[in-house]
Design a protein around this motif. Structure first.
Motif, PDB file in Angstrom:
ATOM      1  N   VAL A 316       0.864  -1.176   0.000  1.00 54.85           N
ATOM      2  CA  VAL A 316       0.000   0.000   0.000  1.00 54.85           C
ATOM      3  C   VAL A 316       0.901   1.226   0.000  1.00 54.85           C
ATOM      4  O   VAL A 316       1.655   1.458   0.945  1.00 54.85           O
ATOM      5  N   MET A 317       0.825   2.019  -1.079  1.00 59.39           N
ATOM      6  CA  MET A 317       1.708   3.167  -1.242  1.00 59.39           C
ATOM      7  C   MET A 317       1.072   4.434  -0.671  1.00 59.39           C
ATOM      8  O   MET A 317      -0.154   4.535  -0.540  1.00 59.39           O
ATOM      9  N   SER A 318       1.926   5.388  -0.366  1.00 64.56           N
ATOM     10  CA  SER A 318       1.437   6.620   0.268  1.00 64.56           C
ATOM     11  C   SER A 318       0.523   7.427  -0.636  1.00 64.56           C
ATOM     12  O   SER A 318      -0.276   8.230  -0.149  1.00 64.56           O
ATOM     13  N   ASP A 319       0.624   7.213  -1.958  1.00 63.41           N
ATOM     14  CA  ASP A 319      -0.256   7.945  -2.880  1.00 63.41           C
ATOM     15  C   ASP A 319      -1.565   7.205  -3.142  1.00 63.41           C
ATOM     16  O   ASP A 319      -2.343   7.598  -4.017  1.00 63.41           O
ATOM     17  N   GLY A 320      -1.817   6.122  -2.407  1.00 60.12           N
ATOM     18  CA  GLY A 320      -3.073   5.415  -2.541  1.00 60.12           C
ATOM     19  C   GLY A 320      -3.036   4.227  -3.468  1.00 60.12           C
ATOM     20  O   GLY A 320      -4.017   3.481  -3.569  1.00 60.12           O
ATOM     21  N   ARG A 321      -1.913   3.994  -4.159  1.00 60.15           N
ATOM     22  CA  ARG A 321      -1.817   2.824  -5.018  1.00 60.15           C
ATOM     23  C   ARG A 321      -1.602   1.562  -4.174  1.00 60.15           C
ATOM     24  O   ARG A 321      -1.010   1.620  -3.102  1.00 60.15           O
ATOM     25  N   VAL A 322      -2.086   0.444  -4.705  1.00 60.79           N
ATOM     26  CA  VAL A 322      -1.787  -0.871  -4.133  1.00 60.79           C
ATOM     27  C   VAL A 322      -1.129  -1.683  -5.241  1.00 60.79           C
ATOM     28  O   VAL A 322      -1.767  -2.009  -6.242  1.00 60.79           O
ATOM     29  N   GLU A 323       0.170  -1.968  -5.065  1.00 61.61           N
ATOM     30  CA  GLU A 323       0.958  -2.553  -6.142  1.00 61.61           C
ATOM     31  C   GLU A 323       1.601  -3.874  -5.709  1.00 61.61           C
ATOM     32  O   GLU A 323       2.120  -3.996  -4.602  1.00 61.61           O
ATOM     33  N   SER A 324       1.576  -4.842  -6.634  1.00 55.11           N
ATOM     34  CA  SER A 324       2.295  -6.083  -6.393  1.00 55.11           C
ATOM     35  C   SER A 324       3.794  -5.861  -6.571  1.00 55.11           C
ATOM     36  O   SER A 324       4.225  -5.001  -7.352  1.00 55.11           O
ATOM     37  N   CYS A 325       4.591  -6.644  -5.843  1.00 56.32           N
ATOM     38  CA  CYS A 325       6.049  -6.512  -5.930  1.00 56.32           C
ATOM     39  C   CYS A 325       6.684  -7.832  -5.538  1.00 56.32           C
ATOM     40  O   CYS A 325       5.984  -8.812  -5.260  1.00 56.32           O
ATOM     41  N   GLY A 326       8.000  -7.872  -5.506  1.00 50.66           N
ATOM     42  CA  GLY A 326       8.720  -9.088  -5.130  1.00 50.66           C
ATOM     43  C   GLY A 326       9.595  -8.899  -3.911  1.00 50.66           C
ATOM     44  O   GLY A 326      10.563  -9.631  -3.724  1.00 50.66           O
ATOM     45  N   ASN A 327       9.244  -7.942  -3.040  1.00 49.68           N
ATOM     46  CA  ASN A 327      10.083  -7.656  -1.874  1.00 49.68           C
ATOM     47  C   ASN A 327      10.213  -8.831  -0.921  1.00 49.68           C
ATOM     48  O   ASN A 327      11.138  -8.870  -0.111  1.00 49.68           O
ATOM     49  N   PHE A 328       9.293  -9.782  -1.018  1.00 44.38           N
ATOM     50  CA  PHE A 328       9.298 -10.920  -0.102  1.00 44.38           C
ATOM     51  C   PHE A 328      10.329 -11.977  -0.453  1.00 44.38           C
ATOM     52  O   PHE A 328      10.550 -12.910   0.313  1.00 44.38           O
ATOM     53  N   HIS A 329      10.950 -11.887  -1.613  1.00 43.46           N
ATOM     54  CA  HIS A 329      11.895 -12.927  -2.033  1.00 43.46           C
ATOM     55  C   HIS A 329      13.123 -12.901  -1.123  1.00 43.46           C
ATOM     56  O   HIS A 329      13.706 -11.853  -0.874  1.00 43.46           O
ATOM     57  N   GLY A 330      13.512 -14.078  -0.656  1.00 40.52           N
ATOM     58  CA  GLY A 330      14.561 -14.156   0.364  1.00 40.52           C
ATOM     59  C   GLY A 330      15.984 -14.171  -0.138  1.00 40.52           C
ATOM     60  O   GLY A 330      16.909 -14.399   0.657  1.00 40.52           O
ATOM     61  N   ALA A 331      16.211 -13.922  -1.442  1.00 40.03           N
ATOM     62  CA  ALA A 331      17.566 -14.054  -1.991  1.00 40.03           C
ATOM     63  C   ALA A 331      18.614 -13.233  -1.248  1.00 40.03           C
ATOM     64  O   ALA A 331      19.698 -13.761  -0.935  1.00 40.03           O
TER      65      ALA A 331
END
Length: 509
Positions: A316-331
């Motif tokens: 959930v971004m500060s400008d109101g967008r909800v965006e998918s991402c890959g931050n969860f990848h443990g590499a």
């Protein structure tokens, strides 16, 4: 002290304080406001285009639209179905670190979970309630899905938990602590399961352990230097400036500090000593220990960056967008854990070589075979070395990287995974093995120093020898050895060596 949790600003020391020290945790007003703002964004998205994790299924089912009246049931179903781990429970300190770090990410205000969810996690920590989390289930793909799901079950009053060493149903533990189960809302099932928190927590704990082990390894090496009548000259500061590797400089300085004013070293630092140079395992110790320090510095920077990161999906971004991402990848964490396992294993490898020299009468500068009291009748510390050698060999296997592997899951949606969980699990085993190897060297070196009497060790090494002697007797006929090695290991685990040096005003870096 109370750890103030506002998302950013959590340190490795904070993680250790909560996970191992049982320190209390408190959410700040800033964190509560950030979470409330993000939640308002999610609440506005109950209609309109499909939003992953809010109005759709998960993973390979992301194209399935979920009707509004079933969206809360979706979140509970996610937690229950993902709590699919197997094996023995992981350590309590790991679970506490995981819960803290998941609350930390929620507190950043990019997950869209209501403040009460993070409050629920903090309440578990402060009440001493640790969800039972099985050993196996995480691929480090969407982070630690199964471990985090087992942790989240406790928020729902489901699953099992540990309280004061007793295993009990979560519902019972919550009731006894005066806490109410939480009913998850839209997006919150994802928010409590989609992160690298258990991986990161274990890496933080491993970093804390490695810091301590490196100082202990330098201190014990100094004892071995004296026991072998080796030279302190290779550790001189002016020699280190010729190779300005940061960690090597620190390790050499520690050895110089430990060996200062040593009558044993002075006794053979004369023209009569015809030895040209000591073996690599002695004079190259700063190079090896120092390289581990430099590896640790890199891995610490990786962990610190993750501690400042928002790990979830979607965000959930500060400008109101909800965006998918890959931050969860443990590499990033998997690579760091594998790198650190390789490096720490070498601390044990070189320690095993040093103690082998002390026990071999052909290379020990006059010490009896295996440091035995009555050679032939007594075996001395021979089999202690076998134990250390077995663990040094085990570490070679454990140092093989886990993060080069990947098995696709979730119908090929999650088609590259990090295996970072396995990387940090085996890192913890390497660290435990090295602590035990150093404990055996500690026992050997102290006995070697005893056998150099009437020559005396330095004040610093003598303080360590005396601390060991409070738990482990010196030379004598063979006796039951395992308890003595375990006692030495415990002294390292609680860092009694650091305390003994602190009494002399010495702190090793």
């Amino acid at each position: 002290m109370t750890i103030q949790l506002n998302g950013p600003g959590v340190t490795i020391d904070d993680v250790v304080a909560v996970a191992r020290g049982g320190e209390a945790v408190e959410l700040t007003a800033t964190a509560l406001d950030a979470m409330a703002r993000a939640r308002a964004v999610v609440d506005r998205m109950t209609e309109g285009e499909p939003r992953y994790g809010i109005s759709t299924g998960f993973g390979a089912l992301a194209t399935v639209s979920i009707p509004p009246e079933r969206r809360r049931a979706l979140q509970v179903a996610l937690v229950r179905s993902h709590a699919a781990g197997m094996g023995e429970p992981v350590e309590d300190e790991v679970v506490r670190a995981m819960v803290l770090l998941r609350a930390r990410t929620l507190a950043l205000g990019h997950s869209g979970a209501r403040p009460l969810v993070a409050k629920g996690m903090v309440n578990l920590l402060n009440a001493g309630i640790s969800p039972v989390v099985p050993e196996y289930g995480s691929l480090g793909a969407s982070g630690d899905l199964a471990p985090l799901a087992h942790g989240a079950l406790a928020l729902l009053g489901e699953g099992e938990v540990m309280v004061d060493g007793a295993r009990k149903p979560a519902a019972q533990a919550l009731a006894e602590a005066g806490l109410e189960p939480i009913e998850l809302a839209e997006k919150e099932g994802l928010a409590v399961t989609n992160g690298t928190d258990a991986i990161l927590g274990m890496l933080c704990l491993a970093i804390d352990d490695t810091r301590r082990l490196l100082a202990q390894a330098d201190a014990i090496t100094a004892m071995t230097v004296e026991g072998l009548l080796a030279s302190a000259s290779p550790f001189a500061a002016d020699l280190q400036t010729l190779r300005p590797q940061p960690g090597q400089t620190v390790s050499a300085a520690n050895l110089v500090t430990m060996l200062a004013d040593s009558p044993i070293v002075a006794s053979h630092d004369t023209p009569d000593d015809t030895r040209v140079q000591d073996a690599y395992s002695i004079r190259c110790t700063p190079s090896v220990h120092g390289a581990v320090r430099d590896t640790l510095a890199h891995c610490t920077s990786v962990a610190e960056a993750e501690l400042a990161s928002a790990i979830d999906n979607p965000m959930v971004m500060s400008d109101g967008r909800v965006e998918s991402c890959g931050n969860f990848h443990g590499a990033p964490l998997g690579f760091a854990a594998d790198f650190l396992a390789i490096a720490v294993a070498e601390v044990g490898a070189i320690a095993e070589r040093r103690m082998d020299r002390m026990l071999d009468h052909t290379r020990s500068q006059g010490l009896p075979p295996f440091l035995a009291e009555e050679v032939g009748v007594d075996s001395g510390l021979m089999i202690g070395h076998y134990t250390a050698a077995a663990m040094a060999s085990d570490n070679k296997r454990l140092a093989a990287p886990a993060s080069v592997d990947s098995l696709p899951t979730s119908g090929m949606q999650e088609d590259h995974v990090s295996m970072a969980w396995l990387a940090v699990r085996k890192l913890r085993k390497v660290i435990d093995n090295v602590r035990r190897i150093l404990a055996v060297e500690y026992v050997c070196a102290a006995r070697a120093i005893d056998l150099r009497a009437p020559l005396q060790p330095s004040p610093a090494t003598d303080a360590l020898r005396q601390r060991l002697r409070a738990e482990v007797a010196g030379c004598g006929p063979d006796r039951y050895l395992a308890p003595e090695l375990q006692a030495a290991e415990e002294l390292l685990r609680v860092d009694a060596l650091g305390d003994a040096l602190a009494d002399l005003g010495i702190t090793l870096e």
